[in-house]
Motif scaffolding. Sequence first.
Motif, PDB file in Angstrom:
ATOM      1  N   HIS A   1      -8.344   2.702  -7.718  1.00 49.00           N
ATOM      2  CA  HIS A   1      -7.108   3.496  -7.739  1.00 49.00           C
ATOM      3  C   HIS A   1      -7.434   4.907  -8.213  1.00 49.00           C
ATOM      4  O   HIS A   1      -8.118   5.081  -9.218  1.00 49.00           O
ATOM      5  N   LYS A   2      -6.959   5.873  -7.475  1.00 51.37           N
ATOM      6  CA  LYS A   2      -7.160   7.268  -7.878  1.00 51.37           C
ATOM      7  C   LYS A   2      -6.237   7.556  -9.053  1.00 51.37           C
ATOM      8  O   LYS A   2      -5.055   7.243  -9.024  1.00 51.37           O
TER       9      LYS A   2
ATOM     10  N   ALA B   1      -1.992   6.431   1.095  1.00 50.88           N
ATOM     11  CA  ALA B   1      -3.204   5.701   1.493  1.00 50.88           C
ATOM     12  C   ALA B   1      -3.151   5.339   2.977  1.00 50.88           C
ATOM     13  O   ALA B   1      -4.153   5.446   3.681  1.00 50.88           O
TER      14      ALA B   1
ATOM     15  N   ARG C   1       0.860  -1.184   0.000  1.00 47.63           N
ATOM     16  CA  ARG C   1       0.000   0.000   0.000  1.00 47.63           C
ATOM     17  C   ARG C   1       0.894   1.230   0.000  1.00 47.63           C
ATOM     18  O   ARG C   1       2.019   1.194   0.497  1.00 47.63           O
TER      19      ARG C   1
END
Length: 150
Positions: free
Chosen positions: A148-149, A44, A40
């Motif tokens: 996912h951005k 995040a 990660r």
Amino acid sequence: MMPSSPKLDYPLPSGYVFRAGVPDAATYCRLRRISGLTPRSVLAAQAGLPNTLYGVHVQHGSDVVGMGRMIGDASLFIHVVDIAVDPAHRGQGIGSAIIGAIMHHIRATIPAETYVSLMANGEAWQLYERFGFSSVMPDARGMAQWIHKQ
């Protein structure tokens, strides 16, 4: 609110220190990566970790070598996540101590009943079964989606 000293039904060997709370974001990301969990981003982790209902981690010297936490609404649904142990420290009972402390906290703090769930990676289901977890198949099937951005 997290107590300063988690209840340990599964004591750790000498040299390991058990603490309430989650590690910092960089340590969290490192421990996920080396333990085999999906990596990660620090961004995040910085956004998500403050939303932890209850977390614990284990130190050996100055290194965090294990962690786990619970998320959810603290009553109806709780999801156990991020159970991770540094491979160099496996076999010491760290995973059992982490799950044991989280389950003790849940039982000590829920106001009525709660549905506690988790996703077991690899062979970890064997650890979780010892704490009363069981597969929900065929009644239910766990499902997930990564967002996912861009």
